[in-house]
Design a protein around this motif. Structure first.
Motif, PDB file in Angstrom:
ATOM      1  N   SER A   7       0.737  -1.336  -0.003  1.00  0.00           N
ATOM      2  CA  SER A   7      -0.094  -0.080  -0.033  1.00  0.00           C
ATOM      3  C   SER A   7       0.799   1.259  -0.122  1.00  0.00           C
ATOM      4  O   SER A   7       2.131   1.174   0.382  1.00  0.00           O
ATOM      5  CB  SER A   7      -0.793   0.057   1.152  1.00  0.00           C
ATOM      6  OG  SER A   7      -0.209   0.112   2.461  1.00  0.00           O
ATOM      7  N   GLY A   8       0.364   2.207  -0.149  1.00  0.00           N
ATOM      8  CA  GLY A   8       0.855   3.620  -0.270  1.00  0.00           C
ATOM      9  C   GLY A   8       1.449   4.257  -1.518  1.00  0.00           C
ATOM     10  O   GLY A   8       1.934   5.401  -1.436  1.00  0.00           O
ATOM     11  N   GLY A   9       1.191   3.489  -2.610  1.00  0.00           N
ATOM     12  CA  GLY A   9       1.542   4.103  -4.005  1.00  0.00           C
ATOM     13  C   GLY A   9       0.587   5.204  -4.528  1.00  0.00           C
ATOM     14  O   GLY A   9      -0.404   5.572  -3.599  1.00  0.00           O
ATOM     15  N   GLY A  10       0.697   5.992  -5.332  1.00  0.00           N
ATOM     16  CA  GLY A  10      -0.193   6.994  -5.762  1.00  0.00           C
ATOM     17  C   GLY A  10       0.692   7.594  -6.761  1.00  0.00           C
ATOM     18  O   GLY A  10       1.591   7.663  -7.255  1.00  0.00           O
ATOM     19  N   LEU A  11       0.174   9.112  -7.009  1.00  0.00           N
ATOM     20  CA  LEU A  11       0.672  10.012  -7.978  1.00  0.00           C
ATOM     21  C   LEU A  11       1.408  11.026  -7.058  1.00  0.00           C
ATOM     22  O   LEU A  11       0.975  11.446  -6.057  1.00  0.00           O
ATOM     23  CB  LEU A  11      -0.521  11.123  -8.603  1.00  0.00           C
ATOM     24  CG  LEU A  11      -1.117  10.188  -9.749  1.00  0.00           C
ATOM     25  CD1 LEU A  11      -2.413  10.717 -10.276  1.00  0.00           C
ATOM     26  CD2 LEU A  11      -0.258  10.081 -11.035  1.00  0.00           C
ATOM     27  N   VAL A  12       2.564  11.416  -7.782  1.00  0.00           N
ATOM     28  CA  VAL A  12       3.429  12.368  -6.844  1.00  0.00           C
ATOM     29  C   VAL A  12       4.304  13.177  -8.010  1.00  0.00           C
ATOM     30  O   VAL A  12       4.747  12.813  -8.945  1.00  0.00           O
ATOM     31  CB  VAL A  12       4.192  11.675  -5.844  1.00  0.00           C
ATOM     32  CG1 VAL A  12       5.445  10.769  -6.637  1.00  0.00           C
ATOM     33  CG2 VAL A  12       5.157  12.861  -4.946  1.00  0.00           C
ATOM     34  N   GLN A  13       4.467  14.497  -7.621  1.00  0.00           N
ATOM     35  CA  GLN A  13       5.405  15.358  -8.551  1.00  0.00           C
ATOM     36  C   GLN A  13       6.929  14.752  -8.353  1.00  0.00           C
ATOM     37  O   GLN A  13       7.112  14.705  -7.350  1.00  0.00           O
ATOM     38  CB  GLN A  13       4.989  16.900  -8.383  1.00  0.00           C
ATOM     39  CG  GLN A  13       3.471  17.251  -8.445  1.00  0.00           C
ATOM     40  CD  GLN A  13       3.423  18.753  -8.388  1.00  0.00           C
ATOM     41  OE1 GLN A  13       4.361  19.450  -7.686  1.00  0.00           O
ATOM     42  NE2 GLN A  13       2.636  19.471  -8.939  1.00  0.00           N
ATOM     43  N   PRO A  14       7.599  15.188  -9.357  1.00  0.00           N
ATOM     44  CA  PRO A  14       8.975  14.961  -9.242  1.00  0.00           C
ATOM     45  C   PRO A  14       9.438  15.746  -8.192  1.00  0.00           C
ATOM     46  O   PRO A  14       9.237  16.957  -7.837  1.00  0.00           O
ATOM     47  CB  PRO A  14       9.530  15.383 -10.610  1.00  0.00           C
ATOM     48  CG  PRO A  14       8.397  15.400 -11.500  1.00  0.00           C
ATOM     49  CD  PRO A  14       7.203  15.565 -10.850  1.00  0.00           C
ATOM     50  N   GLY A  15      10.224  15.052  -7.356  1.00  0.00           N
ATOM     51  CA  GLY A  15      11.135  15.771  -6.270  1.00  0.00           C
ATOM     52  C   GLY A  15      10.294  15.429  -4.936  1.00  0.00           C
ATOM     53  O   GLY A  15      10.733  15.695  -3.862  1.00  0.00           O
ATOM     54  N   GLY A  16       9.204  15.002  -4.954  1.00  0.00           N
ATOM     55  CA  GLY A  16       8.201  14.726  -3.917  1.00  0.00           C
ATOM     56  C   GLY A  16       8.654  13.334  -3.328  1.00  0.00           C
ATOM     57  O   GLY A  16       9.432  12.744  -3.657  1.00  0.00           O
ATOM     58  N   SER A  17       7.688  12.810  -2.304  1.00  0.00           N
ATOM     59  CA  SER A  17       8.100  11.744  -1.542  1.00  0.00           C
ATOM     60  C   SER A  17       6.920  10.991  -1.389  1.00  0.00           C
ATOM     61  O   SER A  17       5.647  11.367  -1.416  1.00  0.00           O
ATOM     62  CB  SER A  17       8.537  12.220  -0.175  1.00  0.00           C
ATOM     63  OG  SER A  17       9.910  12.751  -0.119  1.00  0.00           O
ATOM     64  N   LEU A  18       7.073   9.603  -1.246  1.00  0.00           N
ATOM     65  CA  LEU A  18       6.128   8.535  -1.083  1.00  0.00           C
ATOM     66  C   LEU A  18       6.515   7.607   0.067  1.00  0.00           C
ATOM     67  O   LEU A  18       7.700   7.465  -0.015  1.00  0.00           O
ATOM     68  CB  LEU A  18       5.566   7.892  -2.251  1.00  0.00           C
ATOM     69  CG  LEU A  18       4.378   8.574  -3.024  1.00  0.00           C
ATOM     70  CD1 LEU A  18       4.262   7.657  -4.202  1.00  0.00           C
ATOM     71  CD2 LEU A  18       3.247   8.777  -2.537  1.00  0.00           C
ATOM     72  N   ARG A  19       5.777   6.766   0.888  1.00  0.00           N
ATOM     73  CA  ARG A  19       6.286   5.837   1.573  1.00  0.00           C
ATOM     74  C   ARG A  19       5.482   4.659   1.308  1.00  0.00           C
ATOM     75  O   ARG A  19       4.055   4.619   1.594  1.00  0.00           O
ATOM     76  CB  ARG A  19       6.069   6.078   3.107  1.00  0.00           C
ATOM     77  CG  ARG A  19       6.615   5.206   4.047  1.00  0.00           C
ATOM     78  CD  ARG A  19       6.113   5.414   5.555  1.00  0.00           C
ATOM     79  NE  ARG A  19       6.922   4.853   6.390  1.00  0.00           N
ATOM     80  CZ  ARG A  19       6.510   4.593   7.683  1.00  0.00           C
ATOM     81  NH1 ARG A  19       5.295   4.738   8.128  1.00  0.00           N
ATOM     82  NH2 ARG A  19       7.249   3.698   8.530  1.00  0.00           N
ATOM     83  N   LEU A  20       6.039   3.469   0.868  1.00  0.00           N
ATOM     84  CA  LEU A  20       5.236   2.221   0.614  1.00  0.00           C
ATOM     85  C   LEU A  20       5.291   1.452   1.925  1.00  0.00           C
ATOM     86  O   LEU A  20       6.196   1.420   2.378  1.00  0.00           O
ATOM     87  CB  LEU A  20       5.811   1.542  -0.634  1.00  0.00           C
ATOM     88  CG  LEU A  20       6.023   2.170  -1.798  1.00  0.00           C
ATOM     89  CD1 LEU A  20       6.704   1.425  -2.954  1.00  0.00           C
ATOM     90  CD2 LEU A  20       4.647   3.022  -2.373  1.00  0.00           C
TER      91      LEU A  20
END
Length: 120
Positions: A7-20
């Motif tokens: 879980s934790g995926g999605g859309l993000v802008q370049p330079g952004g962050s996500l936590r899977l």
């Protein structure tokens, strides 16, 4: 049966962050190594990061310094913190784990994947 759910995926802008996150469920098992892979259409599946039962980590050169793999053994969960994301990080990310039931009964489990899209 042991299942891994990302879980934790999605859309993000370049330079952004996500936590899977990837949680293992089931009974009568333990986990040795855990890994994150990723795959884009037309591309081979790539090993992104791995972590041992003792907490030692390894990363693909393409993500080194930007991604961090970690685990919470009490929750049977592995995480992938992704910072400074680039469009080329766009892929389906898969969790992978070495599952041990007994000394002579072990196998590799895979999650279903979670989509990460990096785009402006």
């Amino acid at each position: 049966q042991v299942q891994l759910v990302e879980s934790g995926g999605g859309l993000v802008q370049p330079g952004g962050s996500l936590r899977l996150s990837c949680a293992a469920s089931g009974s009568s098992f333990s986990i040795n190594n855990m890994r994150w892979y990723r795959q884009s259409p037309g591309q081979q599946r790539e090993l992104v990061a791995g972590i041992t039962s003792g907490g030692s980590t390894n990363y693909a050169d393409s993500v080194k310094g930007r991604f961090t793999i970690s685990r919470d053994n009490a929750k049977n969960t592995v995480y992938l913190q992704m910072n400074s994301l680039k469009p080329e990080d766009t892929a389906v990310y898969y969790c992978n784990a070495d599952i041990v039931r007994t000394w002579n009964n072990h196998f590799v489990a895979w999650g279903q994947g979670t989509q990460v899209t990096v785009s402006s």
